[in-house]
Design a protein around this motif. Sequence first.
Motif, PDB file in Angstrom:
ATOM      1  N   PRO A  71       0.555  -1.221   0.187  1.00 50.35           N
ATOM      2  CA  PRO A  71       0.195  -0.178  -0.370  1.00 50.35           C
ATOM      3  C   PRO A  71       0.529   1.329   0.130  1.00 50.35           C
ATOM      4  CG  PRO A  71       0.207  -1.114   2.142  1.00 50.35           C
ATOM      5  CD  PRO A  71       0.611  -1.716   0.863  1.00 50.35           C
ATOM      6  N   SER A  72      -0.281   2.605  -0.203  1.00 46.14           N
ATOM      7  CA  SER A  72       0.823   3.401  -0.855  1.00 46.14           C
ATOM      8  C   SER A  72       0.691   4.378   1.204  1.00 46.14           C
ATOM      9  CB  SER A  72      -0.143   4.175  -1.419  1.00 46.14           C
ATOM     10  OG  SER A  72       0.961   5.376  -1.971  1.00 46.14           O
ATOM     11  N   GLY A  73       2.344   5.400   0.803  1.00 47.27           N
ATOM     12  CA  GLY A  73       2.085   6.153   2.107  1.00 47.27           C
ATOM     13  C   GLY A  73       1.654   5.684   3.815  1.00 47.27           C
ATOM     14  N   VAL A  74       2.094   4.870   3.711  1.00 50.00           N
ATOM     15  CA  VAL A  74       2.161   3.533   5.005  1.00 50.00           C
ATOM     16  C   VAL A  74       3.270   3.701   5.151  1.00 50.00           C
ATOM     17  CG1 VAL A  74      -0.287   2.715   4.484  1.00 50.00           C
ATOM     18  CG2 VAL A  74       2.069   1.405   4.431  1.00 50.00           C
ATOM     19  N   GLN A  75       3.638   3.371   6.721  1.00 48.11           N
ATOM     20  CA  GLN A  75       4.902   3.384   7.535  1.00 48.11           C
ATOM     21  C   GLN A  75       4.876   1.444   7.266  1.00 48.11           C
ATOM     22  OE1 GLN A  75       5.317   4.206  11.866  1.00 48.11           O
ATOM     23  NE2 GLN A  75       3.281   4.236  11.469  1.00 48.11           N
ATOM     24  N   LYS A  76       5.957   1.985   6.402  1.00 45.46           N
ATOM     25  CA  LYS A  76       6.498  -0.046   5.312  1.00 45.46           C
ATOM     26  C   LYS A  76       6.740  -1.088   6.377  1.00 45.46           C
ATOM     27  CE  LYS A  76       5.236   2.113   0.852  1.00 45.46           C
ATOM     28  NZ  LYS A  76       5.472   3.031   1.743  1.00 45.46           N
ATOM     29  N   GLU A  77       7.387  -0.354   6.952  1.00 43.99           N
ATOM     30  CA  GLU A  77       8.311  -1.852   7.886  1.00 43.99           C
ATOM     31  C   GLU A  77       6.869  -2.570   9.162  1.00 43.99           C
ATOM     32  OE1 GLU A  77       7.701   1.344   8.491  1.00 43.99           O
ATOM     33  OE2 GLU A  77       7.898   2.355  10.690  1.00 43.99           O
TER      34      GLU A  77
ATOM     35  N   LYS B  11      -3.093   1.743  -3.757  1.00 51.53           N
ATOM     36  CA  LYS B  11      -1.793   1.575  -3.966  1.00 51.53           C
ATOM     37  C   LYS B  11      -1.144   2.211  -4.162  1.00 51.53           C
ATOM     38  CE  LYS B  11      -4.110  -1.549  -7.051  1.00 51.53           C
ATOM     39  NZ  LYS B  11      -4.644  -1.663  -8.769  1.00 51.53           N
ATOM     40  N   SER B  12       0.082   1.620  -3.585  1.00 48.71           N
ATOM     41  CA  SER B  12       1.557   2.313  -4.381  1.00 48.71           C
ATOM     42  C   SER B  12       1.124   2.775  -5.420  1.00 48.71           C
ATOM     43  CB  SER B  12       2.879   1.205  -4.471  1.00 48.71           C
ATOM     44  OG  SER B  12       3.671   2.030  -4.566  1.00 48.71           O
ATOM     45  N   GLN B  13       2.210   4.511  -4.841  1.00 45.98           N
ATOM     46  CA  GLN B  13       2.317   5.079  -6.373  1.00 45.98           C
ATOM     47  C   GLN B  13       3.468   5.048  -7.855  1.00 45.98           C
ATOM     48  OE1 GLN B  13       3.057   9.228  -4.673  1.00 45.98           O
ATOM     49  NE2 GLN B  13       1.623   8.838  -3.026  1.00 45.98           N
TER      50      GLN B  13
HETATM   51  C1  LIG Z   1       8.267  10.186   1.323  1.00 50.35           C
HETATM   52  S1  LIG Z   1       7.653   9.095  -0.169  1.00 50.35           S
HETATM   53  C2  LIG Z   1       7.220  10.165  -0.832  1.00 50.35           C
HETATM   54  C3  LIG Z   1       7.105   8.957  -2.427  1.00 50.35           C
HETATM   55  C4  LIG Z   1       7.525   8.134  -2.977  1.00 50.35           C
HETATM   56  O1  LIG Z   1       8.295   8.906  -3.432  1.00 50.35           O
HETATM   57  C5  LIG Z   1       7.087   7.063  -2.540  1.00 50.35           C
HETATM   58  O2  LIG Z   1       8.134   6.479  -3.504  1.00 50.35           O
HETATM   59  C6  LIG Z   1       5.739   6.938  -2.042  1.00 50.35           C
HETATM   60  O3  LIG Z   1       5.913   5.621  -2.512  1.00 50.35           O
HETATM   61  P1  LIG Z   1       3.934   4.388  -1.657  1.00 50.35           P
HETATM   62  O4  LIG Z   1       4.031   3.460  -2.050  1.00 50.35           O
HETATM   63  O5  LIG Z   1       3.918   4.811  -0.008  1.00 50.35           O
HETATM   64  O6  LIG Z   1       2.931   5.320  -2.787  1.00 50.35           O
END
Ligand SMILES: CSCCC(=O)C(=O)COP(=O)(O)O
Length: 324
Positions: A155-161, A189-191
């Motif tokens: 997922p996007s924008g979450v604490q990946k750990e 979903k991840s960006q």
């Molecule tokens: C502080 S993260 C900025 C956005 C980025 O470069 C990135 O890799 C975010 O990926 P995500 O999987 O969280 O959408």
Amino acid sequence: MTLIKEIGIKMKQISKFSGEEEILAEIPKITTQISRSKLKIKWNQAVEEAECLAAMNKDQRISSFFANDFLASNSQLINKAESSSEEKAPIKQPSMLEKNVVSDHEQQALVNDDSEDNPRHLIPQLCKIFYANGWVTGTGGGISIKYKNQIYIAPSGVQKERIQPDDLFVQNLNGEDIIIPKPDKNLSKSQCTPIFMCSFTERNAGAVIHVHSQEVVKLCLLNPESEVKITGLEMIKGIYNEKKGKFYDNDEELILPIIENSKYEKDLVDTFKTALRKYPSTSAVLVRNHGMYVWGSNWKTAKTQLECYEYLFKIVIFKKIHNV
Ligand SMILES: CSCCC(=O)C(=O)COP(=O)(O)O
Ligand SMILES: [Zn+2]
């Protein structure tokens, strides 16, 4: 027998035994028959739709609704039926269960799959390791793994750990959602998905890792050009040459492309693709002031190559800074 043939035979019979008036008298009956036949087709479709929906759990119904696939394919079939006067055999729906959304049974099998390669367990584990190394901190970075021809995405924008097994998105190689996390989790979903998909489709990768590593950023600062060259280090042997189809020898030169950063991850796709084509040997692309994408034919080679790259970058930075 098709409806048209049936009508034709009926007409012949009527005209044989009766005159024109009798034929005209039969027309309303025939018209009613055609309408009934259309209704029957619609009814069959409605029954199949209901059966498909009943076989799905709530998440799958939501997923299929947002994929907009079930309703779209269904209305197409209804339109076809309306424009045709020929009776067809009951139409087989392209079932969501077959095409896009896994059944309860399949989904359970995926969750119960204890294989060390199952991304449901692997992605959360790997993200913890990457976080500990400073590669996916502050929510940045991510990972995607292909498993049994399905693409698992963090997922996007979450604490990946802190990712949980049921936080993951699963899609097919066409980008159609197969499984999405429960809506109350409020995840997206991840960006990085467009770049991940690019690595799967252009390079047949088995896994792609995106890191926000300080070493990459420092290395790019020391290399204003659009590529970085690395020679003379044993760890080069851990890097796979995608063009030659073999790992590098330690006396070979490793050349990595650097692309410029963009406002959004998705805007990197064009330059990323260009770099892939210009550097057919590479298994990584560096993004200036941002991080790196690295991939491998499976998660193990993606991970070990990431480790080798990070090791090499540290040494190259040391050599540059100390002029040795
Ligand atoms: C502080 S993260 C900025 C956005 C980025 O470069 C990135 O890799 C975010 O990926 P995500 O999987 O969280 O959408
Ligand atoms: Zn990033």
